[in-house]
Design a protein around this motif. Sequence first.
Motif, short mmCIF file in Angstrom:
data_model
loop_
_atom_site.label_atom_id
_atom_site.label_comp_id
_atom_site.label_asym_id
_atom_site.label_seq_id
_atom_site.Cartn_x
_atom_site.Cartn_y
_atom_site.Cartn_z
N GLN A 95 0.85 -1.19 0.00
CA GLN A 95 0.00 0.00 0.00
C GLN A 95 0.89 1.25 0.00
N VAL A 96 0.67 2.10 -0.98
CA VAL A 96 1.48 3.30 -1.11
C VAL A 96 0.96 4.39 -0.18
N GLN A 97 1.86 4.98 0.59
CA GLN A 97 1.49 6.10 1.45
C GLN A 97 2.51 7.22 1.29
N LEU A 98 2.01 8.45 1.29
CA LEU A 98 2.88 9.62 1.23
C LEU A 98 2.63 10.44 2.49
N GLN A 99 3.70 10.68 3.24
CA GLN A 99 3.59 11.48 4.46
C GLN A 99 4.45 12.71 4.30
N GLN A 100 3.85 13.85 4.44
CA GLN A 100 4.55 15.10 4.20
C GLN A 100 4.67 15.90 5.49
N TRP A 101 5.71 16.72 5.53
CA TRP A 101 5.93 17.54 6.72
C TRP A 101 6.75 18.77 6.35
N GLY A 102 6.67 19.77 7.25
CA GLY A 102 7.41 21.00 7.04
C GLY A 102 6.79 22.12 7.84
N ALA A 103 7.43 23.27 7.82
CA ALA A 103 6.98 24.42 8.61
C ALA A 103 5.63 24.91 8.11
N GLY A 104 4.74 25.24 9.05
CA GLY A 104 3.40 25.65 8.68
C GLY A 104 3.18 27.16 8.73
N LEU A 105 4.11 27.90 9.33
CA LEU A 105 3.95 29.35 9.44
C LEU A 105 5.24 30.04 9.00
N LEU A 106 5.13 30.88 8.01
CA LEU A 106 6.29 31.59 7.48
C LEU A 106 6.02 33.08 7.44
N LYS A 107 7.10 33.86 7.47
CA LYS A 107 6.99 35.31 7.28
C LYS A 107 7.26 35.62 5.81
N PRO A 108 6.70 36.73 5.33
CA PRO A 108 6.99 37.13 3.94
C PRO A 108 8.49 37.19 3.69
N SER A 109 8.88 36.75 2.50
CA SER A 109 10.26 36.71 2.00
C SER A 109 11.01 35.46 2.43
N GLU A 110 10.46 34.66 3.34
CA GLU A 110 11.13 33.42 3.75
C GLU A 110 10.95 32.32 2.68
N THR A 111 11.63 31.21 2.90
CA THR A 111 11.56 30.09 1.97
C THR A 111 10.73 28.95 2.54
N LEU A 112 9.72 28.55 1.78
CA LEU A 112 8.89 27.41 2.15
C LEU A 112 9.68 26.13 1.85
N SER A 113 9.65 25.19 2.79
CA SER A 113 10.36 23.93 2.61
C SER A 113 9.49 22.79 3.12
N LEU A 114 9.13 21.88 2.23
CA LEU A 114 8.31 20.72 2.58
C LEU A 114 8.97 19.45 2.06
N THR A 115 8.78 18.36 2.80
CA THR A 115 9.33 17.07 2.41
C THR A 115 8.22 16.03 2.43
N CYS A 116 8.28 15.12 1.49
CA CYS A 116 7.30 14.05 1.37
C CYS A 116 8.03 12.71 1.42
N THR A 117 7.74 11.90 2.42
CA THR A 117 8.34 10.58 2.53
C THR A 117 7.40 9.56 1.95
N VAL A 118 7.94 8.69 1.11
CA VAL A 118 7.13 7.72 0.39
C VAL A 118 7.29 6.34 1.02
N TYR A 119 6.18 5.67 1.29
CA TYR A 119 6.18 4.32 1.84
C TYR A 119 5.46 3.37 0.89
N GLY A 120 6.01 2.18 0.75
CA GLY A 120 5.32 1.15 -0.02
C GLY A 120 5.74 1.04 -1.47
N VAL A 121 6.56 1.98 -1.93
CA VAL A 121 7.05 1.94 -3.29
C VAL A 121 8.34 2.75 -3.36
N SER A 122 9.22 2.38 -4.27
CA SER A 122 10.47 3.11 -4.42
C SER A 122 10.25 4.40 -5.19
N LEU A 123 11.06 5.39 -4.86
CA LEU A 123 11.02 6.65 -5.59
C LEU A 123 11.36 6.41 -7.08
N SER A 124 12.21 5.43 -7.30
CA SER A 124 12.67 5.14 -8.66
C SER A 124 11.52 4.65 -9.54
#
Lengths: 112, 114
Positions: free
Chosen positions: B1-30
Motif C-alpha cells: 500500500q502506497v502512502q505519502l507522508q509530508q511535513w514541514g513548517a506551517g507558518l512563514l513570514k513574507p520573503s522566507e523560503t517554504l520547505s516541505l518534504t514528502c516521505t514515500v512508503y510502499g514503493v520506491s522513488l525510482s
Amino acid sequence: DVVMTQSPLSLPVTLGQPASISCRSSQSLEHSDGNTYLNWFQQRPGQSPRRLIYKVSKRDSGVPDRFSGSGSGTDFTLKISRVEAEDVGVYYCMQATHWPRTFGGGTKVEIK
Amino acid sequence: QVQLQQWGAGLLKPSETLSLTCTVYGVSLSGYYWSWIRQPPGKGLEWIGEISDSGSSNYNPSLKSRVSISGDTSKNQFSLKLSSVTAADTAVYYCARRANLENWGQGTLVTVSS
C-alpha cells in the motif's frame, strides 16, 4: 497553458439520481504516445483529493462502478449513475498531457 | 500500500523560503514522477511541478523562478522549496505520486503572515 473548463460549477442532485460533469480543454489532450491523460479527482470536505479516473475512462482500484468517465480530444464527462450521500464533495478534472499540468475549476456536488 | 507522508513548517513570514518534504512508503522513488500541488483556502487546485526518477523536473511557469523540487532516493523522499513567499502563497500543499497524481499526501497548511 491548457485551460480546463468545468461545468456546472454547482450540481445539486437527489439521492439515487444520476449526475454528469463536463470538462472541456482548450487544446486536444491526445498525447503523441496515443494516450489521453485526462484524470478526474474527488475531494470530500476536509480531505485530500482522491483520483477516481485516469486516462479518460480507467477507474482506480476501489472506486465504485457507479463512476464512469468518457470523452476524447477536448470534451470529457464524468458520470455518477446513482448519487449516494458519500459522493458529496468537489470534483476536478486535470490534464497531464501538456506542461504545465492544469486543473478545471471544480464542480461542487451536493444533495438536494 | 502506497502512502505519502509530508511535513514541514506551517507558518512563514513574507520573503522566507517554504520547505516541505514528502516521505514515500510502499514503493520506491525510482521509476515514477513525483509531484507537488497546492490549494489556497476555499479555492481550486494548482499544479506546482514534478520531478522524474532521473532527476529532471518541470515547473509551473507562474512559479518557476522561485520553485525547486528535488529527490533523495536513499531516504525515499522528495522535497519542495519555494522562495520569497508572500501571502499569496498561503495554501494547503500536497505531494503526489506520478504525473497523473495517483496517490496523495495528507496535505500541509502553510500560512504566510507577518
